[in-house]
Design an enzyme around this catalytic site. Sequence first.
Site, PDB file in Angstrom:
ATOM      1  N   ASP A  96      28.401  23.484  66.272  1.00 33.35           N
ATOM      2  CA  ASP A  96      28.175  23.921  65.491  1.00 33.35           C
ATOM      3  C   ASP A  96      27.645  23.213  64.102  1.00 33.35           C
ATOM      4  O   ASP A  96      27.654  22.409  64.007  1.00 33.35           O
ATOM      5  CB  ASP A  96      28.857  24.926  64.877  1.00 33.35           C
ATOM      6  CG  ASP A  96      30.093  25.899  65.558  1.00 33.35           C
ATOM      7  OD1 ASP A  96      29.242  26.782  66.593  1.00 33.35           O
ATOM      8  OD2 ASP A  96      31.505  26.088  65.435  1.00 33.35           O
TER       9      ASP A  96
ATOM     10  N   TYR B 193      36.667  16.358  72.205  1.00 34.21           N
ATOM     11  CA  TYR B 193      36.649  17.008  70.373  1.00 34.21           C
ATOM     12  C   TYR B 193      38.091  15.967  69.887  1.00 34.21           C
ATOM     13  O   TYR B 193      39.131  15.616  70.420  1.00 34.21           O
ATOM     14  CB  TYR B 193      36.835  18.105  69.461  1.00 34.21           C
ATOM     15  CG  TYR B 193      35.680  19.033  70.207  1.00 34.21           C
ATOM     16  CD1 TYR B 193      34.176  19.055  69.383  1.00 34.21           C
ATOM     17  CD2 TYR B 193      35.502  19.598  71.486  1.00 34.21           C
ATOM     18  CE1 TYR B 193      33.082  19.844  69.628  1.00 34.21           C
ATOM     19  CE2 TYR B 193      34.281  20.225  71.381  1.00 34.21           C
ATOM     20  CZ  TYR B 193      32.957  20.293  71.090  1.00 34.21           C
ATOM     21  OH  TYR B 193      31.650  21.608  70.977  1.00 34.21           O
TER      22      TYR B 193
END
Length: 252
Positions: free
Chosen positions: A61, A119
């Site tokens: 994002d 992540y």
Amino acid sequence: MSKIKNNTLYNYKLVIEYDGADFLGWQRQSYSKETIQQYLEDAIEVLLKEKINLIAAGRTDAGVHALNQTANFRTNQKIQSDKFLNQLNSILPETITVKKITKAAEDFHARYSAKQREYIYKITLRKKSVEGKYFHRIYSEPDFKKIDSLINFFKGDKSFKSLCKNKEDKHSFRCSLSYLKYSYSKSKGELIFKIRASRFLHSMVRGITGCLIDAGREKYSVDEIKNKFSKGEKIKTQYLPANALFLNKIYY
């Protein structure tokens, strides 16, 4: 690079590092050129003098960084990896670096061949003047027992509809979350979360970490979170900011 006269297509795999602060995310957008994909495709096309389609393992994002994003593209030109790598990095902005380029198997697909994506999310309990822009700051130590309880609850193959921004999902919001741990250095005041799953929904990592922090600071009870999550109801927790989120590794 040398042009091939037949229709042979070569498949190339890239490992990419980028600082996402100034970009609108990975995916190319019709209304802006400020995306990672756009910059990389433009630079590769300058060198190859042909249009290419760069496929990423994960569409990060806006504002999210990557330490080891993986992507691939196909071309009918045979690339000299070291030379091409140096040329490519020389025309990319300082915030994007291709760390490695290698010839991949014909059927390799950066997205569909990936088994797991990992992540990390970085939190600090102290003011940081140099590295602070890559951390999210909180001002008190959370209750780690509450965080531990939720971590064990979230792991497994479950629907994460409650903790993402997706309105629809063809896989019923289900993700197989195989790894969720944190490390806390009291001396440094740093709390680092690491999360690994088969796939991630829009803002899912920031939703999960925000939920863990909110529970640890007793903004929401652990039982309330578990109840809403099990029912697929929206949990009105915070989505932590993108500046401290890094795509760390892709597993194949």
